[in-house]
Design a protein around this motif. Structure first.
Motif: not given
Length: 98
Positions: A77-85
């Motif tokens: 994959g090309s992206y690392i996703i960082s999130f606060d749900p």
């Protein structure tokens, strides 16, 4: 990137539907690795987003405020996703946002 945005849109719709039809009534809390109180709604939204983004081949990994560690998903994959749900989940029973 458009595919990731579409996946996030689907997550938002699913979370909206769950909140509208079956808002968790459990008021118990746990504590995440950053010291924040986790409510059942935080955990539900984290599960929805993690599950949907994990199926997207563009996503190399995920970083969630609700999870203690980085979750590798697709090494190619090309992206690392960082999130606060669900930021401000404590206000959801009052129908308010922060």
């Amino acid at each position: 990137m458009d595919e990731i945005i579409a996946t996030i849109q689907q997550c938002c719709l699913e979370i909206h539907d769950q909140m509208r039809t079956s808002l968790p009534t459990d008021t118990s809390t746990t504590t995440n690795s950053s010291g924040d109180q986790q409510k059942p709604l935080d955990l539900v939204t984290d599960q929805v987003i993690t599950a949907r983004l994990s199926h997207n081949k563009l996503v190399a990994g995920l970083l969630s405020e609700e999870q203690p560690d980085y979750l590798p998903v697709h090494p190619e994959g090309s992206y690392i996703i960082s999130f606060d749900p669900l930021d401000g989940s404590g206000m959801s029973p009052l129908n308010l946002s922060t």
